[in-house]
Design an enzyme around this catalytic site. Structure first.
Site, mmCIF file in Angstrom:
data_model
loop_
_atom_site.group_PDB
_atom_site.id
_atom_site.type_symbol
_atom_site.label_atom_id
_atom_site.label_comp_id
_atom_site.label_asym_id
_atom_site.label_seq_id
_atom_site.Cartn_x
_atom_site.Cartn_y
_atom_site.Cartn_z
ATOM 1 N N ASP A 1 -2.186 9.385 -10.452
ATOM 2 C CA ASP A 1 -2.246 8.276 -11.426
ATOM 3 C C ASP A 1 -0.851 7.940 -11.956
ATOM 4 O OD1 ASP A 1 -4.932 8.179 -11.109
ATOM 5 O OD2 ASP A 1 -5.472 8.936 -13.094
ATOM 6 N N GLU B 1 -4.957 2.222 -4.262
ATOM 7 C CA GLU B 1 -3.488 2.375 -4.246
ATOM 8 C C GLU B 1 -2.852 1.174 -3.567
ATOM 9 O OE1 GLU B 1 -4.674 2.651 -0.903
ATOM 10 O OE2 GLU B 1 -2.954 3.926 -0.409
ATOM 11 N N ASP C 1 0.849 -1.194 0.000
ATOM 12 C CA ASP C 1 0.000 0.000 0.000
ATOM 13 C C ASP C 1 0.887 1.248 0.000
ATOM 14 O OD1 ASP C 1 -3.090 0.824 1.012
ATOM 15 O OD2 ASP C 1 -1.497 2.253 1.499
ATOM 16 N N GLU D 1 5.305 -15.567 -10.977
ATOM 17 C CA GLU D 1 5.057 -14.429 -10.086
ATOM 18 C C GLU D 1 4.082 -13.476 -10.761
ATOM 19 O OE1 GLU D 1 9.315 -14.494 -7.702
ATOM 20 O OE2 GLU D 1 8.970 -12.864 -9.113
HETATM 21 P P1 GH3 Z 1 -2.000 5.157 4.410
HETATM 22 O O1 GH3 Z 1 -0.568 5.561 4.495
HETATM 23 O O2 GH3 Z 1 -2.539 4.806 5.757
HETATM 24 O O3 GH3 Z 1 -2.225 4.090 3.431
HETATM 25 O O4 GH3 Z 1 -2.799 6.458 3.966
HETATM 26 P P2 GH3 Z 1 -3.439 6.735 2.550
HETATM 27 O O5 GH3 Z 1 -3.730 8.181 2.465
HETATM 28 O O6 GH3 Z 1 -2.575 6.208 1.469
HETATM 29 O O7 GH3 Z 1 -4.735 5.858 2.586
HETATM 30 P P3 GH3 Z 1 -6.246 6.214 2.332
HETATM 31 O O8 GH3 Z 1 -6.932 4.886 2.225
HETATM 32 O O9 GH3 Z 1 -6.754 7.190 3.358
HETATM 33 O O10 GH3 Z 1 -6.271 6.934 0.930
HETATM 34 C C1 GH3 Z 1 -6.063 6.259 -0.270
HETATM 35 C C2 GH3 Z 1 -6.129 7.272 -1.365
HETATM 36 O O11 GH3 Z 1 -5.833 6.672 -2.634
HETATM 37 C C3 GH3 Z 1 -7.500 7.909 -1.497
HETATM 38 C C4 GH3 Z 1 -7.827 7.814 -2.955
HETATM 39 O O12 GH3 Z 1 -8.241 9.043 -3.470
HETATM 40 C C5 GH3 Z 1 -6.504 7.438 -3.612
HETATM 41 N N1 GH3 Z 1 -6.717 6.654 -4.819
HETATM 42 C C6 GH3 Z 1 -7.304 5.436 -4.927
HETATM 43 N N2 GH3 Z 1 -7.321 5.032 -6.209
HETATM 44 C C7 GH3 Z 1 -6.732 6.009 -6.948
HETATM 45 C C8 GH3 Z 1 -6.463 6.178 -8.329
HETATM 46 O O13 GH3 Z 1 -6.772 5.340 -9.180
HETATM 47 N N3 GH3 Z 1 -5.823 7.313 -8.717
HETATM 48 C C9 GH3 Z 1 -5.474 8.266 -7.818
HETATM 49 N N4 GH3 Z 1 -4.831 9.345 -8.257
HETATM 50 N N5 GH3 Z 1 -5.733 8.141 -6.502
HETATM 51 C C10 GH3 Z 1 -6.351 7.030 -6.070
HETATM 52 MG MG MG Z 2 -2.232 4.126 1.399
HETATM 53 MG MG MG Z 3 -5.026 1.776 1.029
#
Ligand code: GH3
Ligand code: MG
Ligand code: MG
Ligand code: MG
Length: 325
Positions: free
Chosen positions: A194, A221, A177, A213
């Site tokens: 992205d 993310e 992550d 693998e």
């Molecule tokens: P942590 O270190 O605890 O993982 O914190 P975090 O901010 O990474 O985790 P959180 O789950 O709060 O946020 C994940 C973010 O990832 C929020 C969302 O907008 C972003 N995200 C998810 N999918 C995509 C994507 O396809 N593109 C982009 N640009 N952002 C994305």
């Molecule tokens: Mg995260």
């Molecule tokens: Mg996450």
């Protein structure tokens, strides 16, 4: 898996015990693709696995291993599910045709082969194979990052889990992550987010590319890496390497309190330890002794990696964690 890219030269395989027929078919198919052949039915599956054909021309009457048997063996392997097999036969017999179709053949080419008919059939079935490959690609690849998607991962995990239970081979998972990715989006914008995900996916795919693998985008993310035949120590070592590979991408992340650049956290799980904690017995050496009563499934391996990831996050991020605590 046998997937051709649209531009790749088609691969044709011929299995016939008669060298004369093989020579004739090679002549007829000249210019239509790369051709491999064997006169021995029992070599066909091995050749298919190493050559990855897009189409197979298969003789029915062969000594020892006949065409029906060869067809069945090849079609039993999921890797060849989409590969058209055309039987080459002098028989017009309805029973034989029915049997051939029931073991997975798609069509027939009459013997002696008539060049324009052979070329037309092969051309049509190659076009069909190419369209199937493109569809497969669309349904198994994550559109943003180009790595496998969740669906492809689930299918591969199911297969590898069952294989590991059967053989006693190790199997490990990395759940990955991106750290503080919400802040990254908030600071640099969704487009940059992205781009970051694409760069991370490329780094992961570069690091985990041994046969079998699989790197997949598990969600937003989060990425997951399937590591067949890889034990706990090897998985942790690879995870440490992946952690560095992402750090040295050096993607600035000013809003992170972990590092000035984008970092990841990784949770590692391994089948031996999942089974050990469930059965209070070590496994992974020889076949599983608890097969009959085992309630574990591949979801338990994912859950263990997820729990390890949670601990990696809770204890400071930008680290690899194995186990619950
Ligand atoms: P942590 O270190 O605890 O993982 O914190 P975090 O901010 O990474 O985790 P959180 O789950 O709060 O946020 C994940 C973010 O990832 C929020 C969302 O907008 C972003 N995200 C998810 N999918 C995509 C994507 O396809 N593109 C982009 N640009 N952002 C994305
Ligand atoms: Mg995260
Ligand atoms: Mg996450
Ligand atoms: Mg024959």
């Amino acid at each position: 898996m046998n997937r051709t890219s649209p531009s790749a030269e088609p691969r044709l395989m011929i299995v016939d015990d008669d060298p004369g027929t093989i020579r004739l078919l090679i002549d007829i198919l000249k210019g239509m693709g790369k051709i491999h052949f064997t006169t021995n039915g029992s070599e066909a599956l091995g050749m298919a696995r190493s050559f990855s054909p897009d189409l197979i021309l298969l003789d029915i009457e062969m000594p020892e291993t006949d065409g029906f048997h060869v067809c069945q063996m090849i079609k039993n392997d999921p890797a060849f599910e989409d590969v058209p097999i055309l039987f080459v036969t002098a028989h017009g017999d309805v029973d034989i045709e029915t049997r051939a179709l029931s073991v997975g053949a798609i069509d027939f080419i009459p013997k002696p082969p008539h060049p324009p008919v052979v070329r037309a059939r092969v051309k049509n079935y190659l076009a069909l194979k190419q369209r199937t490959d493109q569809l497969r690609l669309l349904t198994t690849i994550d559109g943003l990052t180009g790595v496998a998607n969740r669906r492809a991962f689930d299918a591969a995990l199911d297969l590898e889990w069952r294989r590991a239970c059967r053989t006693g081979e190790p199997l490990s998972l990395l759940m990955i992550d991106v750290d503080h990715f919400k802040r990254f989006n908030d600071s640099y914008g969704h487009q940059a987010g992205d781009d970051c995900l694409r760069a991370v996916a490329t780094a992961l795919a570069f690091m985990a590319k041994r046969p079998g693998e699989l790197v997949a985008r598990y969600g937003g993310e989060e990425f997951i890496v399937l590591l067949p035949a890889c034990n706990q120590e090897q998985a942790i070592r690879l995870a440490e390497g992946i952690l560095s590979a992402v750090s040295i991408l050096n993607i600035p992340h000013a809003a992170s309190d972990v590092a000035p650049n984008v970092t990841i956290s990784i949770g590692v799980s391994s089948i031996a330890s999942v089974c050990e904690s469930a059965h209070a017995q070590s496994r992974g050496f020889g076949t599983c002794r608890f097969k009959e009563v085992c309630h574990l499934g591949s979801a338990d391996l994912v859950k263990a990696a997820d729990q390890a990831l949670y601990t990696a996050k809770r204890t400071g991020r930008h680290r690899v964690h194995f186990g619950v605590e």
